[in-house]
Motif scaffolding. Structure first.
Motif, PDB file in Angstrom:
ATOM      1  N   PRO A   2       0.824  -1.193   0.000  1.00  0.00           N
ATOM      2  CA  PRO A   2       0.000   0.000   0.000  1.00  0.00           C
ATOM      3  C   PRO A   2       0.864   1.251   0.000  1.00  0.00           C
ATOM      4  CG  PRO A   2      -0.838  -1.590   1.553  1.00  0.00           C
ATOM      5  CD  PRO A   2       0.490  -2.093   1.099  1.00  0.00           C
ATOM      6  N   SER A   4       1.344   5.389   0.739  1.00  0.00           N
ATOM      7  CA  SER A   4       1.035   6.218   1.906  1.00  0.00           C
ATOM      8  C   SER A   4      -0.216   7.016   1.648  1.00  0.00           C
ATOM      9  CB  SER A   4       2.194   7.176   2.176  1.00  0.00           C
ATOM     10  OG  SER A   4       2.315   8.096   1.103  1.00  0.00           O
ATOM     11  N   ARG A  24      -7.535   5.635   2.388  1.00  0.00           N
ATOM     12  CA  ARG A  24      -6.669   5.907   3.543  1.00  0.00           C
ATOM     13  C   ARG A  24      -6.981   4.967   4.696  1.00  0.00           C
ATOM     14  NH1 ARG A  24      -7.542  11.313   1.682  1.00  0.00           N
ATOM     15  NH2 ARG A  24      -9.360  11.520   3.034  1.00  0.00           N
ATOM     16  N   ASN A  27      -5.359   1.706   3.975  1.00  0.00           N
ATOM     17  CA  ASN A  27      -3.928   1.752   4.280  1.00  0.00           C
ATOM     18  C   ASN A  27      -3.669   1.553   5.778  1.00  0.00           C
ATOM     19  OD1 ASN A  27      -3.255   2.179   1.617  1.00  0.00           O
ATOM     20  ND2 ASN A  27      -3.023   4.399   1.817  1.00  0.00           N
ATOM     21  N   TYR A  30      -4.268  -2.010   6.731  1.00  0.00           N
ATOM     22  CA  TYR A  30      -3.197  -2.853   6.214  1.00  0.00           C
ATOM     23  C   TYR A  30      -1.956  -2.751   7.112  1.00  0.00           C
ATOM     24  CZ  TYR A  30       0.146  -4.989   3.028  1.00  0.00           C
ATOM     25  OH  TYR A  30       1.109  -5.816   2.481  1.00  0.00           O
ATOM     26  N   ASP A  31      -1.616  -1.541   7.501  1.00  0.00           N
ATOM     27  CA  ASP A  31      -0.449  -1.353   8.372  1.00  0.00           C
ATOM     28  C   ASP A  31      -0.618  -2.065   9.710  1.00  0.00           C
ATOM     29  OD1 ASP A  31       0.791   0.154   6.447  1.00  0.00           O
ATOM     30  OD2 ASP A  31       0.118   2.082   7.260  1.00  0.00           O
ATOM     31  N   TYR A  42     -10.679  -1.086   0.593  1.00  0.00           N
ATOM     32  CA  TYR A  42     -10.168  -0.916  -0.766  1.00  0.00           C
ATOM     33  C   TYR A  42     -11.244  -1.273  -1.804  1.00  0.00           C
ATOM     34  CZ  TYR A  42      -5.365  -0.571   1.082  1.00  0.00           C
ATOM     35  OH  TYR A  42      -4.219  -0.189   1.730  1.00  0.00           O
ATOM     36  N   ASN A  57      -3.410  -1.902  -4.517  1.00  0.00           N
ATOM     37  CA  ASN A  57      -3.537  -2.207  -3.090  1.00  0.00           C
ATOM     38  C   ASN A  57      -4.601  -3.255  -2.832  1.00  0.00           C
ATOM     39  OD1 ASN A  57      -1.614  -0.261  -2.791  1.00  0.00           O
ATOM     40  ND2 ASN A  57      -2.779   1.031  -1.403  1.00  0.00           N
TER      41      ASN A  57
END
Length: 287
Positions: A2, A4, A24, A27, A30-31, A42, A57
């Motif tokens: 992904p 930023s 966002r 993301n 995912y982190d 997504y 992504n």
């Protein structure tokens, strides 16, 4: 991998803003290794606004949640729309993930001999021919079908993981409409010419009958009558043959199967009909 939040799709509308927000959130999930939540965000962003980074992504995280077929589709889209000037390492990452996804599914390259045919896999429509991209399918027995204007063809095959197969489907292209129209026009012109010359021949015969026997005028009129009758005869023959050939072509090239209650037309013939009372063309068929 992904990107930023700063790499999120540009928001150009309320729909685009919502897609950017979902991107966002994806993301962030995912982190945190919350892949199911990331995939849902997504996917929602993709449904609102398609772009290469959302596709990349989404495909990446779909691999993490065991959806390799969907992953391959989205990763291929990301690579096909990869923008100039984007980081090369990102492209290499997408290519690597696409290879991983393809190793778990089957890849089909489907071609159909006619354009604008509906293509289906296991009864689900995937697009119209010509299909430009590879098609990804789950391993197992798959049925590929093409349909157009009532004609259809299908084939079944076993798909193995990591396989890459080319499938060629052949549909009856049907009759060439311009050719049928042209043939019909030429044939009708021949028949019309036959009628015209037959009328002229009859008129000359009547004129000859009014002249004295043995006169040069009568002899000339009779010669002209014979010439016109011959032209009429061969015009009927030519027009009838062209019409018959056009009809046979149209029937044989038709992609539609007649109902079982109707017999198929297997032979069509035409012959001139010239009598003392009528002139025309006789068309018949064998059933």
């Amino acid at each position: 991998m992904p990107t930023s939040p700063a790499d999120a799709p540009a928001a150009t509308s309320s729909e685009g803003e919502r897609a950017a927000q979902l991107y966002r959130e994806g993301n962030r999930f995912y982190d945190e290794a919350r892949f199911a939540e990331a995939e849902a965000r997504y996917q929602a962003a993709w449904d609102l606004q398609r772009s290469f980074d959302v596709a990349g992504n989404l495909g990446n995280v779909e691999l993490e949640v065991s959806q390799p077929r969907e992953a391959a589709e989205h990763l291929l889209y990301a690579l096909n729309t990869f923008p100039l000037g984007e980081r090369e390492e990102k492209k290499l990452f997408l290519q690597k993930r696409l290879a991983e996804a393809k190793s778990q599914v089957g890849t089909l390259r489907i071609s159909v001999n006619v354009d604008d045919a509906e293509v289906l896999i296991d009864g689900k429509r995937i697009g119209q021919s010509p299909l430009e991209d590879q098609v990804f399918v789950d391993p197992g027995k798959r049925t590929i079908e093409a349909r157009r204007s009532g004609a259809r063809t299908s084939t079944s095959l076993l798909v193995a993981k990591g396989s890459d197969q080319s499938i060629a489907l052949s549909l009856d292209a049907g009759s060439n409409i311009p050719l049928v129209v042209a043939g019909g026009a030429v044939g009708l012109l021949g028949v019309a010419s036959g009628v015209t010359f037959a009328i002229l021949s009859t008129a000359k015969g009547k004129s000859a009958a009014a002249e004295p026997f043995g006169s040069a005028r009568r002899h000339d009129l009779l010669d002209t009558q014979t010439t016109l009758a011959n032209i009429s005869f061969w015009s009927f023959i030519g027009g009838g043959v062209v019409l018959a050939g056009t009809a046979v072509y149209a029937f044989s090239a038709s992609s539609r199967t007649p109902p079982a209650s109707q017999a198929a037309l297997t032979r069509l013939h035409a012959a001139p009909l010239v009598t003392a009372d009528a002139k025309g063309v006789l068309v018949g068929g064998s059933f």
